[in-house]
Design a protein around this motif. Structure first.
Motif, short mmCIF file in Angstrom:
data_model
loop_
_atom_site.label_atom_id
_atom_site.label_comp_id
_atom_site.label_asym_id
_atom_site.label_seq_id
_atom_site.Cartn_x
_atom_site.Cartn_y
_atom_site.Cartn_z
N UNK A 1 0.81 -1.22 0.00
CA UNK A 1 0.00 0.00 0.00
C UNK A 1 0.85 1.27 0.00
N UNK A 2 2.01 1.22 0.65
CA UNK A 2 2.87 2.42 0.69
C UNK A 2 3.34 2.80 -0.70
N UNK A 3 3.79 1.83 -1.49
CA UNK A 3 4.28 2.18 -2.82
C UNK A 3 3.14 2.53 -3.76
N UNK A 4 1.94 1.96 -3.55
CA UNK A 4 0.80 2.37 -4.35
C UNK A 4 0.41 3.83 -4.04
N UNK A 5 0.86 4.31 -2.90
CA UNK A 5 0.64 5.72 -2.58
C UNK A 5 1.59 6.63 -3.34
N UNK A 6 2.64 6.05 -3.94
CA UNK A 6 3.63 6.83 -4.69
C UNK A 6 3.46 6.67 -6.19
N UNK A 7 2.99 5.52 -6.62
CA UNK A 7 2.72 5.28 -8.04
C UNK A 7 1.64 4.22 -8.18
N UNK A 8 0.75 4.40 -9.15
CA UNK A 8 -0.29 3.40 -9.40
C UNK A 8 0.04 2.53 -10.60
N UNK A 9 1.26 2.67 -11.14
CA UNK A 9 1.69 1.89 -12.29
C UNK A 9 2.23 0.53 -11.81
N UNK A 10 1.53 -0.58 -12.11
CA UNK A 10 1.96 -1.90 -11.62
C UNK A 10 3.40 -2.25 -12.00
N UNK A 11 3.83 -1.84 -13.18
CA UNK A 11 5.19 -2.16 -13.62
C UNK A 11 6.22 -1.52 -12.70
N UNK A 12 5.99 -0.28 -12.31
CA UNK A 12 6.92 0.41 -11.41
C UNK A 12 6.84 -0.18 -10.00
N UNK A 13 5.64 -0.53 -9.57
CA UNK A 13 5.48 -1.15 -8.24
C UNK A 13 6.25 -2.47 -8.18
N UNK A 14 6.10 -3.29 -9.22
CA UNK A 14 6.76 -4.59 -9.24
C UNK A 14 8.28 -4.45 -9.31
N UNK A 15 8.77 -3.62 -10.21
CA UNK A 15 10.23 -3.50 -10.37
C UNK A 15 10.88 -2.88 -9.14
N UNK A 16 10.22 -1.92 -8.52
CA UNK A 16 10.77 -1.32 -7.29
C UNK A 16 10.87 -2.38 -6.20
#
Length: 361
Positions: free
Chosen positions: A215-230
């Motif tokens: 949830x924290x990273x979804x607060x910074x970006x809603x792009x699944x590709x960026x969430x997964x790679x981060x």
């Protein structure tokens, strides 16, 4: 950000190739990881993440790159907090130092696969229901409050979670390690060893921590590709950080406070964004609420600044008061290459870390 299928496949393939190469090196010559070796690997994985972010900047623009770096730094800092739990798990299972790298690598691969599923579900929920942002915000703010209350205290005991207890009920587990093997045949019967159990413990415990880090990273970006790679880059560098930090973990006495501020900040950011894009009929007639939003540049600055201040204050505190840093829980384990005794724990205390127990995880 439009991410074609071939890019997803190429990214996953590249990450898998790196992990397989790392696993080959581990299996080729098992050994206790030295601080110098761990430093080289940490720098390598950080350099990979930086290179990936620069590539995003070049091909997708500064916004996407900024979101990736903010997510990566946040996930990495929250992952550092996980290391407290990993130290305790290693101590509870008495994992020989020569096998700890393999345990962490396979455990983190398990965690990455499960996080990938979690990310896919979270992205679908956000796409379908905008009010999910409010739920994520509540999770982060509650976790932030619990972290602040916890302060500098860290439990030093481990309790097997539901998944681990289920694994023990289904599969027969040998009382001792058998080298690096996960499965052995004894008197014609196939058994699993504590090696497999501790790998699963690392992976399943990390998934519990993901309940607030995702949830924290979804607060910074809603792009699944960026969430997964981060998440992938943060987790891949985590196991080397385990060996590099060692006793330094106990010197980050204010880490919980810093993470509390970061999670609280992202929680507020989520609420503002949810209000800004509001479509709930009972709130402002279903119309967006005119509130300010927080840009990625500000978010990145706050995250980096809080972590820097937390680290400096922690080191100053320990320097002035050596008693502020408790002795590492696994000092003896790091130097112990002997097999575990027959009484490998079937139950033990609750996972400890900078964050609360499995209720937040």
């Amino acid at each position: 950000m439009n991410v074609p299928l071939w890019l997803w496949l190429a990214t996953i393939g590249g990450l898998a190739a790196i992990i397989l190469a790392d696993l080959f090196l581990v299996d080729h010559k098992p050994h206790a990881v030295t601080a110098r070796e761990a430093t080289r690997w940490v720098l390598f994985y950080v350099a990979l993440a930086v290179a990936f972010g620069i590539g995003l900047w070049f091909f997708a623009g500064g916004q996407s790159a900024g979101e990736f770096f903010a997510g990566y730094i946040t996930e990495y800092s929250l992952s550092v907090d996980n290391l407290f739990v990993f130290v305790i798990i290693m101590a509870a299972f008495k994992v020989p130092a020569v096998h700890q790298h393999r345990v962490l690598l396979v455990g983190i691969v398990i965690a990455l696969v499960m996080r990938g599923i979690f990310i896919a579900v979270g992205a679908a929920a956000i796409h379908a229901f905008s009010w999910v942002f409010y739920i994520f915000a509540v999770v982060l703010i509650v976790t932030a409050v619990n972290l602040a209350r916890q302060g500098t205290e860290h439990d030093e005991e481990f309790k097997e979670n539901f998944a681990l207890r289920g694994l023990r009920r289904v599969l027969p587990v040998t009382p001792e390690f058998h080298g690096a093997r996960s499965f052995v045949k004894i008197d014609g019967k196939r058994w699993v060893t504590p090696m497999l159990v501790v790998m699963f413990a690392i992976g399943s415990t990390d998934l519990l921590f993901a309940l607030d880090s995702i949830p924290a990273i979804f607060g910074l970006t809603q792009e699944p590709y960026l969430v997964f790679t981060a998440n992938a880059f943060a987790l891949m560098g985590l196991r080397q950080l385990y060996f590099l930090l060692g006793s330094l973990l106990t010197k980050l006495v204010y880490l919980s406070y810093g993470l509390s501020v970061i999670l609280g900040f992202i929680g507020v950011k989520l609420v503002l964004e949810a209000l800004h894009e509001n479509n709930l009929p009972f709130l402002n007639g279903g119309e967006p609420v005119p509130v300010p939003t927080i840009g990625i540049a500000v978010s990145l600055s706050v995250i980096v600044g809080v972590l820097a201040i937390t680290t400096v204050l922690s080191l100053l505190k320990v320097r002035r008061d050596a008693a502020a840093a408790p002795a590492p829980a696994a000092d003896e384990v790091a130097d112990d290459d002997r097999p575990a005794p027959a009484d490998v724990p079937t139950t033990a205390p609750v996972p400890a870390g900078g964050r609360p127990d499995s209720s937040h995880s």
